[in-house]
Design a protein around this motif. Structure first.
Motif, mmCIF file in Angstrom:
data_model
loop_
_atom_site.group_PDB
_atom_site.id
_atom_site.type_symbol
_atom_site.label_atom_id
_atom_site.label_comp_id
_atom_site.label_asym_id
_atom_site.label_seq_id
_atom_site.Cartn_x
_atom_site.Cartn_y
_atom_site.Cartn_z
ATOM 1 N N THR B 137 45.051 15.773 -13.386
ATOM 2 C CA THR B 137 45.864 15.370 -12.240
ATOM 3 C C THR B 137 45.067 15.603 -10.971
ATOM 4 N N ASP B 138 45.035 14.630 -10.108
ATOM 5 C CA ASP B 138 44.322 14.805 -8.849
ATOM 6 C C ASP B 138 45.323 15.023 -7.722
ATOM 7 N N PHE B 139 45.157 16.135 -7.010
ATOM 8 C CA PHE B 139 46.006 16.390 -5.848
ATOM 9 C C PHE B 139 45.335 15.845 -4.578
ATOM 10 N N TYR B 140 45.904 16.168 -3.466
ATOM 11 C CA TYR B 140 45.551 15.507 -2.193
ATOM 12 C C TYR B 140 45.795 16.534 -1.094
ATOM 13 N N THR B 141 45.202 17.744 -1.314
ATOM 14 C CA THR B 141 45.670 18.905 -0.561
ATOM 15 C C THR B 141 45.034 19.095 0.804
ATOM 16 N N SER B 142 44.022 18.296 1.154
ATOM 17 C CA SER B 142 43.460 18.446 2.498
ATOM 18 C C SER B 142 44.171 17.502 3.458
ATOM 19 N N ILE B 143 44.880 18.086 4.399
ATOM 20 C CA ILE B 143 45.611 17.266 5.369
ATOM 21 C C ILE B 143 44.629 16.518 6.273
ATOM 22 N N LYS B 340 39.511 26.784 1.919
ATOM 23 C CA LYS B 340 40.515 27.548 2.665
ATOM 24 C C LYS B 340 41.340 26.652 3.588
ATOM 25 N N HIS B 341 40.836 25.453 3.873
ATOM 26 C CA HIS B 341 41.574 24.531 4.741
ATOM 27 C C HIS B 341 42.711 23.822 4.008
ATOM 28 N N SER B 342 42.803 23.999 2.700
ATOM 29 C CA SER B 342 43.780 23.263 1.902
ATOM 30 C C SER B 342 45.203 23.487 2.427
ATOM 31 N N TYR B 343 45.957 22.399 2.508
ATOM 32 C CA TYR B 343 47.337 22.488 2.998
ATOM 33 C C TYR B 343 48.251 23.142 1.963
ATOM 34 N N TRP B 344 47.876 23.031 0.688
ATOM 35 C CA TRP B 344 48.641 23.632 -0.405
ATOM 36 C C TRP B 344 47.717 24.508 -1.235
ATOM 37 N N THR B 345 48.263 25.585 -1.805
ATOM 38 C CA THR B 345 47.455 26.473 -2.641
ATOM 39 C C THR B 345 47.485 26.025 -4.109
ATOM 40 N N VAL B 346 46.598 26.633 -4.878
ATOM 41 C CA VAL B 346 46.567 26.366 -6.319
ATOM 42 C C VAL B 346 47.905 26.740 -6.960
ATOM 43 N N ALA B 347 48.454 27.870 -6.556
ATOM 44 C CA ALA B 347 49.744 28.297 -7.130
ATOM 45 C C ALA B 347 50.823 27.257 -6.830
ATOM 46 N N GLN B 348 50.801 26.709 -5.634
ATOM 47 C CA GLN B 348 51.802 25.692 -5.285
ATOM 48 C C GLN B 348 51.591 24.406 -6.101
ATOM 49 N N MET B 349 50.332 24.050 -6.335
ATOM 50 C CA MET B 349 50.066 22.865 -7.164
ATOM 51 C C MET B 349 50.619 23.059 -8.580
ATOM 52 N N VAL B 350 50.330 24.225 -9.157
ATOM 53 C CA VAL B 350 50.761 24.498 -10.539
ATOM 54 C C VAL B 350 52.289 24.490 -10.624
ATOM 55 N N THR B 351 52.929 25.155 -9.684
ATOM 56 C CA THR B 351 54.389 25.254 -9.715
ATOM 57 C C THR B 351 55.036 23.894 -9.470
#
Lengths: 437, 437
Positions: B137-143, B340-351
């Motif tokens: 799954t590819d996320f998109y966490t950098s705003i 560290k600039h990610s808008y969402w953390t790894v824990a938030q992605m997993v959850t």
């Protein structure tokens, strides 16, 4: 049609009497594959072939040694907990096994006594996933579905300009695909009402099914190699029924700009039986592109595809509510459609998917996308039938539905008919909605 | 921080001298995992751990019997052609093996003589995929990336309203992911110029890389079970570098309404080394949500996530053109950024991924999405650096680039630094563009 051979002959009868009964899904002309074991046992799952109301146990057949050559290689590969190895052998082996099975199951076969011991009643078995699906891609090939759903999600822009050029598809989740009988909890997630300022969290309120076919890849291709359209069908092992459950309210909020995600990956259900491409030969039909529409680009065009690239696979959807089960009422039919309406063929899907060099592995699956027909009554989802949840559907027992409720069981069936040939069927795919956890 | 234990101690030295050299990616505090064999041999691939410029062969370690208990169970599981079984054992086993390895590789260890025989120089090995990735799954966490790319694809509507509420992600293709060293042919496909009436077909003209981290799931969850945010990191085995190659012209034409497809699935490249979540403990940092932005919904909120949910993983991208290789010039650095600039953390992605009941299997991978930083120079793709292909980038040797050309090799590196702790590194991920077939 050159695809027809002795295994399709309408005059063939089997020594398995139930295979000769009118209306059976599994006459000797069908011979679909599944993975099964005796219900309630710890037996190893293994390959089986449907014949009438029986399963022919391919592990047992492999051991008899009645086949030879490619057919024996194939049946030994199918003696496994997943059919990937068998599927990866390719067309020559699939056909050799089909022919050997057809001959051995015919009336008068010398192998009747031997194979009678390898039959297990379908009523006594349970199924597992027929193969390991490495990657699953869902297409969007019904222009009627794309237009109807587009109207609901984007009223001003229902059918996007790429639709008539690109066989639109997107990657799906493999881990949550299970076999018929799957029961899953209503998904939770974020939704946002059109008039709300902020989203809210809770159980999905617009749970839906999608009436699809699953298309299993057999032989794969190396990364970087394109599969030409002339050769595409040689890579297609067979077809199953596929219910791509969808959470419409989650979908509406999450899907832009990168596509559906949690709205789709909580559960997807396949039928146990895979009907082979070869078995479907008599039900091929012309593929037609309206002359006012863009004609396919060269890489998606072939004379074979025009002449026989479509398949007239008929499908219907039934709903059995908890109340119907309690009161022992029959399930209510919701709609009926056919894959022949598809805007793109299977060959076009396969070729498009690999035109950039993307590689398939044996057992990979393509979803056809929801197969809605041209008429409103032929829609393959509740979203369409209820016009976006605006109109209730009244079921045969008087209950009403806009979307699925807890306890609802959705049943999809598929079958093929053609002049001069038997009816063959896909069996069914069934799945049940459990309350949110 | 409670995550720190004796394995992170800056004072630890190894009897493998190269592990003690300043600037090494692989001091004894790192201990990342890969799958390797001696180059040019037919040896079985098996698990290995990086120490200095050596690989510790886990098959050999398993056989020595120097470990016991959970550490021995773990090292035996890592003696395999893929690490999925080891990854599925869970945190207790991963930690036990890390501790055992740390002690055995320290100066003064009684096992030095035994383990010295299990070392293979990194210069002499080749790597394969560290695990079988069932689903990716590819996320998109950098705003910053989402906003910059959004401006190019949708000038009037760059950042969609869901972005600050939903960790946006989409399913990717697993079959075309390969390990560092991957060389792939420039993809072909349909594109449509903004001023053209109809699309055309040909080789991609806007080929790009994406600077990402890959996040490997360890222990999975059952279908229907949610992973609470408090527990999410226990499911995360570790991190790699990830180049999500992208065909921007294909993407622009195909991606609506169901997301990127052929623009992404022709190739994706991971680094051979997986740096464990435990090794990254010293480089954790606070996760911050601007007070003017929506705060996360309850299921995505935890005090631990606020205090230490982010990881300061620094990354850079280098480009080595064919000309640079010919003239033996060094690769040119294109940009540098941090996770560290990610808008969402790894824990938030997993959850978020499991809040609807979607199941993970050991070895599944999440892409972080392109990690662009707040400044233009910190962009993680050429699309951003060239402002949508409008401005050429001048490389150190005077060559210019808007997008990738045939023969270009893209190199990504990653490392972590923190006061009071060693620098640790990820090695690199490299991939090369071959001409279209």
């Amino acid at each position: 049609m050159s695809f027809i051979n002795e295994t399709h002959d309408i005059n063939l009868k089997s020594w398995v009497a139930s295979a000769n009964q009118a209306g059976t899904d599994f006459p000797i002309q069908n011979l679909p594959f599944a993975v099964f074991r005796r219900k309630g046992t710890n037996e190893e799952f293994r390959g089986g072939v449907a014949i009438g109301d029986q399963v022919l146990d391919l592990a047992a057949v492999a051991q008899t040694g009645i086949f030879s050559g490619d057919a024996q290689v194939a049946v030994e590969a199918a003696n496994a907990q997943v059919l990937n190895e068998f599927m990866g052998l390719g067309q020559t082996y699939w056909s050799a096994l089909r022919l050997a099975l057809s001959r051995a199951l015919r009336e008068g076969s010398e192998h009747q006594t031997t194979l009678a011991n390898a039959l297990v009643p379908q009523a006594d078995v349970e199924y597992s996933m027929p193969c390991h699906i490495g990657d699953y891609t869902d297409f969007y090939t019904s222009i009627y579905h794309a237009t109807a759903v587009g109207k609901l999600f984007r009223p001003d822009n229902p059918l996007l300009p790429n639709y008539k050029w690109v066989p639109i598809g997107y990657h799906g989740r493999s881990s949550s695909i299970d076999v018929s009988g799957q029961a899953f909890h209503r998904p939770k997630g974020q939704t946002k009402a059109p008039d709300a300022d902020t989203p809210s969290f809770g159980p999905c309120k617009r749970l839906d099914y999608e009436l699809e076919l699953g298309i299993y890849l057999g032989k794969g291709n190396e990364l970087g190699d394109q599969i030409a359209i002339e050769n595409a069908e040689n890579h297609v092992f067979g077809f199953c029924l596929f219910n791509d459950w969808s959470a419409r309210d989650l979908q509406a909020w999450e899907y832009q700009p990168l596509g559906p995600f949690l709205a789709k990956n909580f559960a997807s259900t396949v039928s146990p039986w895979i009907v082979t491409t070869e078995a479907l030969a008599p039900y091929r039909t012309q593929w037609h592109r309206d002359e006012n529409d863009p004609q396919p680009m060269e890489y998606l065009e072939s004379s074979h595809n025009r002449e026989a690239g479509a398949f007239d696979i008929q499908m219907d959807v039934l709903l059995e509510t908890a109340k119907m089960r309690e009161e022992q009422q029959p399930a209510a039919k919701l709609s009926e459609s056919s894959f022949k309406h598809s805007y793109w063929t299977v060959a076009q899907m396969v070729t498009h998917h690999t035109v950039n060099g993307c590689n398939f592995l044996p057992g990979d699956m393509l979803g056809s996308g929801t197969q809605s027909g041209p008429e409103h009554e032929e829609a393959g989802s509740l979203l369409e039938l209820s016009r976006g949840g605006k109109e209730s559907i009244t079921l045969t027992n008087g209950e009403e539905r806009k979307f699925l409720e807890d306890g609802d069981k959705v049943i999809m069936r598929g079958w093929c008919e053609a002049d001069g040939f038997n009816r063959i069927g896909f069996g069914s795919v069934e799945g049940t909605v459990l309350p949110a956890k």
